[in-house]
Design a protein around this motif. Sequence first.
Motif, PDB file in Angstrom:
ATOM      1  N   LEU A 269       4.189   1.900   2.490  1.00  0.00           N
ATOM      2  CA  LEU A 269       5.222   2.903   2.225  1.00  0.00           C
ATOM      3  C   LEU A 269       4.507   4.252   2.223  1.00  0.00           C
ATOM      4  O   LEU A 269       3.678   4.526   1.352  1.00  0.00           O
ATOM      5  CB  LEU A 269       5.891   2.624   0.887  1.00  0.00           C
ATOM      6  CG  LEU A 269       7.236   3.309   0.588  1.00  0.00           C
ATOM      7  CD1 LEU A 269       8.262   3.038   1.668  1.00  0.00           C
ATOM      8  CD2 LEU A 269       7.768   2.845  -0.758  1.00  0.00           C
ATOM      9  N   LEU A 270       4.807   5.077   3.227  1.00  0.00           N
ATOM     10  CA  LEU A 270       4.099   6.337   3.460  1.00  0.00           C
ATOM     11  C   LEU A 270       5.006   7.532   3.242  1.00  0.00           C
ATOM     12  O   LEU A 270       6.115   7.584   3.777  1.00  0.00           O
ATOM     13  CB  LEU A 270       3.569   6.370   4.902  1.00  0.00           C
ATOM     14  CG  LEU A 270       3.035   7.704   5.429  1.00  0.00           C
ATOM     15  CD1 LEU A 270       1.618   7.958   4.917  1.00  0.00           C
ATOM     16  CD2 LEU A 270       3.055   7.736   6.964  1.00  0.00           C
ATOM     17  N   VAL A 271       4.517   8.515   2.477  1.00  0.00           N
ATOM     18  CA  VAL A 271       5.182   9.806   2.355  1.00  0.00           C
ATOM     19  C   VAL A 271       4.473  10.792   3.267  1.00  0.00           C
ATOM     20  O   VAL A 271       3.240  10.900   3.242  1.00  0.00           O
ATOM     21  CB  VAL A 271       5.138  10.319   0.896  1.00  0.00           C
ATOM     22  CG1 VAL A 271       5.478  11.806   0.832  1.00  0.00           C
ATOM     23  CG2 VAL A 271       6.105   9.527   0.032  1.00  0.00           C
ATOM     24  N   THR A 272       5.221  11.515   4.076  1.00  0.00           N
ATOM     25  CA  THR A 272       4.629  12.505   4.967  1.00  0.00           C
ATOM     26  C   THR A 272       5.630  13.621   5.237  1.00  0.00           C
ATOM     27  O   THR A 272       6.840  13.426   5.173  1.00  0.00           O
ATOM     28  CB  THR A 272       4.182  11.867   6.299  1.00  0.00           C
ATOM     29  OG1 THR A 272       3.611  12.876   7.140  1.00  0.00           O
ATOM     30  CG2 THR A 272       5.344  11.206   7.028  1.00  0.00           C
ATOM     31  N   HIS A 273       5.094  14.809   5.554  1.00  0.00           N
ATOM     32  CA  HIS A 273       5.931  15.910   6.009  1.00  0.00           C
ATOM     33  C   HIS A 273       5.909  16.022   7.527  1.00  0.00           C
ATOM     34  O   HIS A 273       6.592  16.882   8.099  1.00  0.00           O
ATOM     35  CB  HIS A 273       5.468  17.238   5.401  1.00  0.00           C
ATOM     36  CG  HIS A 273       5.928  17.440   3.988  1.00  0.00           C
ATOM     37  ND1 HIS A 273       5.144  17.162   2.896  1.00  0.00           N
ATOM     38  CD2 HIS A 273       7.117  17.870   3.495  1.00  0.00           C
ATOM     39  CE1 HIS A 273       5.818  17.429   1.789  1.00  0.00           C
ATOM     40  NE2 HIS A 273       7.017  17.848   2.124  1.00  0.00           N
ATOM     41  N   SER A 274       5.114  15.191   8.187  1.00  0.00           N
ATOM     42  CA  SER A 274       5.000  15.245   9.643  1.00  0.00           C
ATOM     43  C   SER A 274       5.953  14.249  10.292  1.00  0.00           C
ATOM     44  O   SER A 274       5.825  13.034  10.114  1.00  0.00           O
ATOM     45  CB  SER A 274       3.563  14.933  10.074  1.00  0.00           C
ATOM     46  OG  SER A 274       3.489  14.743  11.469  1.00  0.00           O
ATOM     47  N   ILE A 275       6.899  14.767  11.040  1.00  0.00           N
ATOM     48  CA  ILE A 275       7.855  13.895  11.738  1.00  0.00           C
ATOM     49  C   ILE A 275       7.133  13.037  12.762  1.00  0.00           C
ATOM     50  O   ILE A 275       7.385  11.832  12.873  1.00  0.00           O
ATOM     51  CB  ILE A 275       8.960  14.742  12.401  1.00  0.00           C
ATOM     52  CG1 ILE A 275       9.795  15.447  11.337  1.00  0.00           C
ATOM     53  CG2 ILE A 275       9.844  13.869  13.289  1.00  0.00           C
ATOM     54  CD1 ILE A 275      10.773  16.458  11.898  1.00  0.00           C
ATOM     55  N   ALA A 276       6.235  13.640  13.536  1.00  0.00           N
ATOM     56  CA  ALA A 276       5.499  12.894  14.563  1.00  0.00           C
ATOM     57  C   ALA A 276       4.693  11.760  13.940  1.00  0.00           C
ATOM     58  O   ALA A 276       4.657  10.643  14.463  1.00  0.00           O
ATOM     59  CB  ALA A 276       4.584  13.837  15.344  1.00  0.00           C
ATOM     60  N   GLU A 277       4.045  12.042  12.829  1.00  0.00           N
ATOM     61  CA  GLU A 277       3.259  11.025  12.136  1.00  0.00           C
ATOM     62  C   GLU A 277       4.157   9.888  11.661  1.00  0.00           C
ATOM     63  O   GLU A 277       3.824   8.709  11.830  1.00  0.00           O
ATOM     64  CB  GLU A 277       2.549  11.667  10.948  1.00  0.00           C
ATOM     65  CG  GLU A 277       1.666  10.732  10.136  1.00  0.00           C
ATOM     66  CD  GLU A 277       0.837  11.512   9.123  1.00  0.00           C
ATOM     67  OE1 GLU A 277      -0.316  11.852   9.443  1.00  0.00           O
ATOM     68  OE2 GLU A 277       1.365  11.794   8.019  1.00  0.00           O
TER      69      GLU A 277
ATOM     70  N   LEU B 260       0.853  -1.178   0.000  1.00  0.00           N
ATOM     71  CA  LEU B 260       0.000   0.000   0.000  1.00  0.00           C
ATOM     72  C   LEU B 260       0.896   1.237   0.000  1.00  0.00           C
ATOM     73  O   LEU B 260       1.733   1.408   0.884  1.00  0.00           O
ATOM     74  CB  LEU B 260      -0.887   0.016   1.242  1.00  0.00           C
ATOM     75  CG  LEU B 260      -1.826   1.221   1.413  1.00  0.00           C
ATOM     76  CD1 LEU B 260      -2.868   1.267   0.300  1.00  0.00           C
ATOM     77  CD2 LEU B 260      -2.497   1.183   2.781  1.00  0.00           C
ATOM     78  N   LEU B 261       0.722   2.082  -1.010  1.00  0.00           N
ATOM     79  CA  LEU B 261       1.471   3.328  -1.127  1.00  0.00           C
ATOM     80  C   LEU B 261       0.576   4.473  -0.682  1.00  0.00           C
ATOM     81  O   LEU B 261      -0.572   4.575  -1.127  1.00  0.00           O
ATOM     82  CB  LEU B 261       1.934   3.545  -2.571  1.00  0.00           C
ATOM     83  CG  LEU B 261       2.714   2.401  -3.213  1.00  0.00           C
ATOM     84  CD1 LEU B 261       3.037   2.727  -4.668  1.00  0.00           C
ATOM     85  CD2 LEU B 261       3.995   2.100  -2.424  1.00  0.00           C
ATOM     86  N   MET B 262       1.098   5.359   0.163  1.00  0.00           N
ATOM     87  CA  MET B 262       0.299   6.459   0.705  1.00  0.00           C
ATOM     88  C   MET B 262       1.086   7.766   0.571  1.00  0.00           C
ATOM     89  O   MET B 262       2.173   7.897   1.125  1.00  0.00           O
ATOM     90  CB  MET B 262      -0.065   6.194   2.160  1.00  0.00           C
ATOM     91  CG  MET B 262      -0.695   4.826   2.400  1.00  0.00           C
ATOM     92  SD  MET B 262      -1.354   4.606   4.080  1.00  0.00           S
ATOM     93  CE  MET B 262      -2.891   5.522   3.966  1.00  0.00           C
TER      94      MET B 262
END
Length: 271
Positions: A204-212, A171-173
């Motif tokens: 595999l998740l892309v995020t700009h949130s470090i906490a997330e 799953l790509l997010m």
Amino acid sequence: MTLRKTSSTPVPTKGVPAVAIDAVDVRFRTKKRDVTALSEVSLDVRMGEFVALVGPSGCGKSTLLKLVAGLLAPSAGEVRLQGERVRGPRHDIGYVFQRAALLEWRSARRNILLQAEMRRMPAEAARARADELIAMTGLQGFEDAYPHELSGGMQQRVALCRALLHEPPVLLMDEPFGALDALTREQMNVELHRIWRETGTTVLLVTHSIAEAVYLADRVVVMSPRPGTIREVIEVGLPAEREYGETMARPEFASATGRVRGLLGSAGEGG
């Protein structure tokens, strides 16, 4: 609730990574210049692992997801899914974007089942799978609601159900919760982590949130500014089951988020 596994679920080869990215470069040519988006990127993602990608805007995080999905070909190197080289668009993966992209004239259930129609899945099995996902994501009572009747968080739950309907091995997010308010985003983080544990899907998740990234992932991949390279892969070291507030107070969480911030060079980057 645990989702049942069906015979359509791919059987992974023992010891083969779910995703293998090997010495990948991506270069684009514009009218004015050549641009290198990614340079010498290598990463293995284990079966059932949750990996988060963080880095500055424009560093190639979303480009990496497109490579795995087969929507973009590398200029050099190769990408493999469960040992098979990616040579074009992959129809066996799931993909969730920042916007839910639901069809306004279809109910929540019919938006989920759109995946089944496109893939020509057996109708009875697809409906049963949709019912399981609706129950798992807390959408009972909203199956017949239209997108304009759903909150942003509920719309993303529908999008997640749609992406998981065919039981994808990967799953790509891509920033799936970036448009949500802070409270809803926290709730969706908790839901996503629980769903990942129950389904066993590789994420595999892309995020700009470090906490997330740290809350959700087994490992966090920190990327450099363009041309994107992998600066460091951080083992989070948190328990498999993670209550949100308690996890935020753990020393492992503080250590991992601090390390990511240090690598990104900004204590205020990404929340």
